[in-house]
Design a protein around this motif. Structure first.
Motif: not given
Length: 78
Positions: A41-51, A72-73
């Motif tokens: 989450y700290f690296e990709f908050p928007v992408l992680v939030s979509s999960a 994510v990756y």
């Protein structure tokens, strides 16, 4: 190039998994999936939030960790 062929990505994923395991040891009230989720989450908050709330969300189900990392990756499995 496949994700498994990218040494930087492989190292990153190893680091995330190791960090999550260390957090679980340090904070036994947390699960592995929660710790992976928070680390990414700290690296990709928007992408992680979509999960959140999807069938790949590892926060409540540790069994979703690999699918989440793939999302994510484009991550290779362990």
């Amino acid at each position: 190039m496949a994700a498994a062929d990218d040494p930087f990505l492989v190292a990153k994923l190893i680091g995330i998994r190791n960090e999550a395991r260390a957090r679980v040891k340090k904070f036994p009230g947390l699960r592995y999936g929660q710790c992976v989720f928070n680390a990414v989450y700290f690296e990709f908050p928007v992408l992680v939030s979509s999960a959140i709330g999807t069938d790949i969300d590892p926060f409540h189900h540790d069994s979703n960790v690999e699918a989440f990392l793939e999302y994510v990756y484009g991550a290779p499995e362990k």
